[in-house]
Design a protein around this motif. Structure first.
Motif, PDB file in Angstrom:
ATOM      1  N   THR A  26       0.819  -1.207   0.000  1.00  0.00           N
ATOM      2  CA  THR A  26       0.000   0.000   0.000  1.00  0.00           C
ATOM      3  C   THR A  26       0.856   1.262   0.000  1.00  0.00           C
ATOM      4  O   THR A  26       0.705   2.121  -0.858  1.00  0.00           O
ATOM      5  N   TYR A  27       1.777   1.370   0.962  1.00  0.00           N
ATOM      6  CA  TYR A  27       2.540   2.602   1.134  1.00  0.00           C
ATOM      7  C   TYR A  27       4.019   2.473   0.775  1.00  0.00           C
ATOM      8  O   TYR A  27       4.686   3.469   0.606  1.00  0.00           O
ATOM      9  N   CYS A  55       2.871   5.742  -2.574  1.00  0.00           N
ATOM     10  CA  CYS A  55       4.131   6.029  -1.879  1.00  0.00           C
ATOM     11  C   CYS A  55       4.491   7.479  -2.164  1.00  0.00           C
ATOM     12  O   CYS A  55       4.562   7.891  -3.326  1.00  0.00           O
ATOM     13  N   PHE A  81      -2.624  10.065  -2.289  1.00  0.00           N
ATOM     14  CA  PHE A  81      -3.492  10.069  -1.118  1.00  0.00           C
ATOM     15  C   PHE A  81      -4.728  10.945  -1.327  1.00  0.00           C
ATOM     16  O   PHE A  81      -5.814  10.616  -0.886  1.00  0.00           O
TER      17      PHE A  81
END
Length: 92
Positions: A26-27, A55, A81
């Motif tokens: 995910t990140y 990221c 995001f």
């Protein structure tokens, strides 16, 4: 039984035959938590790839360095995001 698998008792397990392994992160750095497994498969000749959804740009070099140490490739998918709405009302 598929090629690249071995039977042990009644359990079917993968042997060291070359394969492909994809990790969806995910990140970014969470793939390091399973780094031993990833490095082990990469050492055995597997094509190990990490795809990172979101990221931040300032962490790309850190993620790339970790992937290099483990012997895996990494790709940043570029979701940001701000573009994701995770509120309950948006779920179908």
């Amino acid at each position: 039984m598929d090629v690249g698998k071995t039977m042990i008792g009644k359990e079917e397990v993968f042997d060291s035959a070359k394969g492909r392994l994809l990790v969806l992160a995910t990140y970014g750095m969470e793939f390091v938590q399973c780094g031993g497994t990833l490095a082990n498969h990469a050492d055995k000749g597997w094509d190990v790839h990490v795809a990172v959804l979101m990221c931040r740009e300032e962490f790309h070099e850190e993620v790339k360095a970790a992937a290099e140490v483990l012997g895996v490739s990494v790709e940043f998918l570029g979701f940001n995001f701000e573009s994701l709405d995770l509120s309950i009302g948006t779920r179908g």
